[in-house]
Design a protein around this motif. Sequence first.
Motif, PDB file in Angstrom:
ATOM      1  N   LYS A  75       8.206 -11.955 -32.065  1.00 56.64           N
ATOM      2  CA  LYS A  75       9.651 -11.955 -32.310  1.00 56.64           C
ATOM      3  C   LYS A  75      10.004 -11.176 -33.581  1.00 56.64           C
ATOM      4  O   LYS A  75       9.328 -11.275 -34.602  1.00 56.64           O
ATOM      5  CB  LYS A  75      10.184 -13.382 -32.392  1.00 56.64           C
ATOM      6  CG  LYS A  75      10.108 -14.131 -31.054  1.00 56.64           C
ATOM      7  CD  LYS A  75      10.871 -15.421 -31.092  1.00 56.64           C
ATOM      8  CE  LYS A  75      10.759 -16.188 -29.774  1.00 56.64           C
ATOM      9  NZ  LYS A  75      11.378 -15.448 -28.660  1.00 56.64           N
TER      10      LYS A  75
ATOM     11  N   ASP B  21      15.260 -10.424 -32.038  1.00 58.11           N
ATOM     12  CA  ASP B  21      15.157 -11.695 -31.323  1.00 58.11           C
ATOM     13  C   ASP B  21      15.889 -12.834 -32.021  1.00 58.11           C
ATOM     14  O   ASP B  21      16.426 -13.726 -31.358  1.00 58.11           O
ATOM     15  CB  ASP B  21      13.684 -12.095 -31.167  1.00 58.11           C
ATOM     16  CG  ASP B  21      12.898 -11.096 -30.350  1.00 58.11           C
ATOM     17  OD1 ASP B  21      13.196 -10.953 -29.154  1.00 58.11           O
ATOM     18  OD2 ASP B  21      11.998 -10.443 -30.920  1.00 58.11           O
TER      19      ASP B  21
ATOM     20  N   ALA C  44      18.315 -11.634 -24.324  1.00 56.46           N
ATOM     21  CA  ALA C  44      17.912 -12.888 -24.956  1.00 56.46           C
ATOM     22  C   ALA C  44      18.026 -12.766 -26.465  1.00 56.46           C
ATOM     23  O   ALA C  44      17.999 -11.668 -27.026  1.00 56.46           O
ATOM     24  CB  ALA C  44      16.486 -13.272 -24.571  1.00 56.46           C
TER      25      ALA C  44
ATOM     26  N   SER D 219      18.401 -15.529 -30.344  1.00 57.44           N
ATOM     27  CA  SER D 219      18.825 -16.779 -30.962  1.00 57.44           C
ATOM     28  C   SER D 219      19.497 -16.483 -32.295  1.00 57.44           C
ATOM     29  O   SER D 219      18.921 -15.814 -33.152  1.00 57.44           O
ATOM     30  CB  SER D 219      17.630 -17.710 -31.184  1.00 57.44           C
ATOM     31  OG  SER D 219      18.033 -18.915 -31.818  1.00 57.44           O
TER      32      SER D 219
ATOM     33  N   GLN E 189      20.544 -14.681 -22.057  1.00 59.37           N
ATOM     34  CA  GLN E 189      20.075 -15.923 -22.685  1.00 59.37           C
ATOM     35  C   GLN E 189      20.157 -15.793 -24.207  1.00 59.37           C
ATOM     36  O   GLN E 189      19.160 -15.918 -24.928  1.00 59.37           O
ATOM     37  CB  GLN E 189      18.649 -16.224 -22.233  1.00 59.37           C
ATOM     38  CG  GLN E 189      18.505 -16.432 -20.729  1.00 59.37           C
ATOM     39  CD  GLN E 189      19.311 -17.626 -20.234  1.00 59.37           C
ATOM     40  OE1 GLN E 189      19.047 -18.765 -20.608  1.00 59.37           O
ATOM     41  NE2 GLN E 189      20.306 -17.359 -19.391  1.00 59.37           N
TER      42      GLN E 189
ATOM     43  N   ARG F  70      21.511 -17.446 -27.459  1.00 53.56           N
ATOM     44  CA  ARG F  70      21.933 -18.758 -27.915  1.00 53.56           C
ATOM     45  C   ARG F  70      22.501 -18.673 -29.332  1.00 53.56           C
ATOM     46  O   ARG F  70      22.062 -17.847 -30.136  1.00 53.56           O
ATOM     47  CB  ARG F  70      20.748 -19.722 -27.899  1.00 53.56           C
ATOM     48  CG  ARG F  70      20.143 -19.895 -26.511  1.00 53.56           C
ATOM     49  CD  ARG F  70      18.954 -20.833 -26.508  1.00 53.56           C
ATOM     50  NE  ARG F  70      17.795 -20.272 -27.187  1.00 53.56           N
ATOM     51  CZ  ARG F  70      17.338 -20.656 -28.364  1.00 53.56           C
ATOM     52  NH1 ARG F  70      17.952 -21.631 -29.035  1.00 53.56           N
ATOM     53  NH2 ARG F  70      16.271 -20.097 -28.896  1.00 53.56           N
TER      54      ARG F  70
ATOM     55  N   SER G   1      13.001 -20.713 -31.899  1.00 54.45           N
ATOM     56  CA  SER G   1      11.889 -20.612 -30.964  1.00 54.45           C
ATOM     57  C   SER G   1      12.315 -20.880 -29.525  1.00 54.45           C
ATOM     58  O   SER G   1      13.414 -21.368 -29.252  1.00 54.45           O
ATOM     59  CB  SER G   1      10.798 -21.620 -31.351  1.00 54.45           C
ATOM     60  OG  SER G   1      11.188 -22.944 -30.989  1.00 54.45           O
ATOM     61  N   ASP G   2      11.412 -20.566 -28.613  1.00 53.57           N
ATOM     62  CA  ASP G   2      11.669 -20.805 -27.191  1.00 53.57           C
ATOM     63  C   ASP G   2      11.648 -22.291 -26.846  1.00 53.57           C
ATOM     64  O   ASP G   2      12.041 -22.673 -25.744  1.00 53.57           O
ATOM     65  CB  ASP G   2      10.635 -20.065 -26.340  1.00 53.57           C
ATOM     66  CG  ASP G   2      10.803 -18.549 -26.435  1.00 53.57           C
ATOM     67  OD1 ASP G   2      11.919 -18.104 -26.790  1.00 53.57           O
ATOM     68  OD2 ASP G   2       9.824 -17.825 -26.184  1.00 53.57           O
TER      69      ASP G   2
ATOM     70  N   ARG H 241      15.103 -23.326 -25.943  1.00 48.18           N
ATOM     71  CA  ARG H 241      15.677 -22.342 -25.019  1.00 48.18           C
ATOM     72  C   ARG H 241      16.886 -22.859 -24.240  1.00 48.18           C
ATOM     73  O   ARG H 241      17.666 -22.062 -23.711  1.00 48.18           O
ATOM     74  CB  ARG H 241      14.605 -21.882 -24.038  1.00 48.18           C
ATOM     75  CG  ARG H 241      14.088 -22.986 -23.107  1.00 48.18           C
ATOM     76  CD  ARG H 241      12.943 -22.491 -22.259  1.00 48.18           C
ATOM     77  NE  ARG H 241      12.486 -23.529 -21.320  1.00 48.18           N
ATOM     78  CZ  ARG H 241      11.437 -23.391 -20.520  1.00 48.18           C
ATOM     79  NH1 ARG H 241      10.738 -22.275 -20.555  1.00 48.18           N
ATOM     80  NH2 ARG H 241      11.094 -24.364 -19.705  1.00 48.18           N
TER      81      ARG H 241
ATOM     82  N   THR I 212      22.304 -24.541 -27.025  1.00 49.57           N
ATOM     83  CA  THR I 212      23.237 -23.560 -27.566  1.00 49.57           C
ATOM     84  C   THR I 212      24.576 -24.223 -27.864  1.00 49.57           C
ATOM     85  O   THR I 212      24.934 -25.234 -27.247  1.00 49.57           O
ATOM     86  CB  THR I 212      23.422 -22.367 -26.598  1.00 49.57           C
ATOM     87  OG1 THR I 212      24.098 -21.298 -27.286  1.00 49.57           O
ATOM     88  CG2 THR I 212      24.203 -22.748 -25.354  1.00 49.57           C
TER      89      THR I 212
END
Length: 244
Positions: free
Chosen positions: A5, A80, A129, A131, A174, A176, A225-226, A229, A232
Amino acid sequence: MLKEKVCIVTGGAQGIGRCIVETFAAEGAKKVYACDMNIDAMADYKERFSTVEAVSLNVCDRDAISAFVEKVKAEDGKIDVLVNNAGITRDGLLDRMSEKDWDMVIDVNLKGVFNMTQFVSPIMIENGAGSIITMSSVVGTDGNIGQTNYAATKAGVIAMTKSWAKEFSRKGAQVRANCVAPGFIKTPMTADLPEKVIAYMESKTPLGHMGEAEDIAQGVLFLASDRARFITGQVLKVDGGLVI
C-alpha cells in the motif's frame, strides 16, 4: 497489514502523525509519504525507514498539493491510504477569539482536509479502492469551552467524511472514508498543560489515564487496512470512555 500500500500522512512530523508514519512503515507499507511543513523534524525518517519519504507540504497550498499528488501518481501509480492528520489549535473564549485565529484554524483543519481529499480521491476512485482517514476529535462531537474554532473544524470533517463515504462509492468504487476522534492524548500539544488540568481530565476518563499516540495510530491502522473493508462513514472514538 499494509503490504503493497502507498500511503500519505499529513502532519507527519510529530505527535500522533509521527506515530502513524512509524506504525505504517512497521506494518509493511510499500511507501509512506510523511508530509509536514517542518521538514527538519522529519530528517531521521530517511535513515530509519527505507519506505518513508519526508515531504515539505502545506495543506493550505493547493498548487503544491496538486504537484505532489501528481508526482506520487507518476511514481507509484496509485494512492491507497490518505490520513488527514495535520491540524492546529488557537484556543480562546468566543468573546476573545480573533478573526485571525478563527480563519487560521478553519484553513488548516477544515479546508486543508478538503484540499488533500479533493486531489487524492480521484486517483483512488480511478483505481477502484482506497481508504481516507481524517483526524477529528471528541471536541467535534461534544464541544469544548474555549475551542469554538477547533470544535467547528472537527465537527466539519465528520460531516465531510460522511458525505464522502456516500459520494465516492456511488459508482461502485471501494473507496472508504472514516474519522478517528481522539480523546485526551499525550502529545506535544498537551505536554505543557498544568498538572491540575491533566489530573482533572484523567478523572473524567473512565479508564483513568491519558491515551498514547500509539492508541490512535492503531485505530488509524485498522481503518487503513483491508480488515476494515466494510467500514465507511464512521467515527471511531479512541478516548478511554471520555465521551460515552
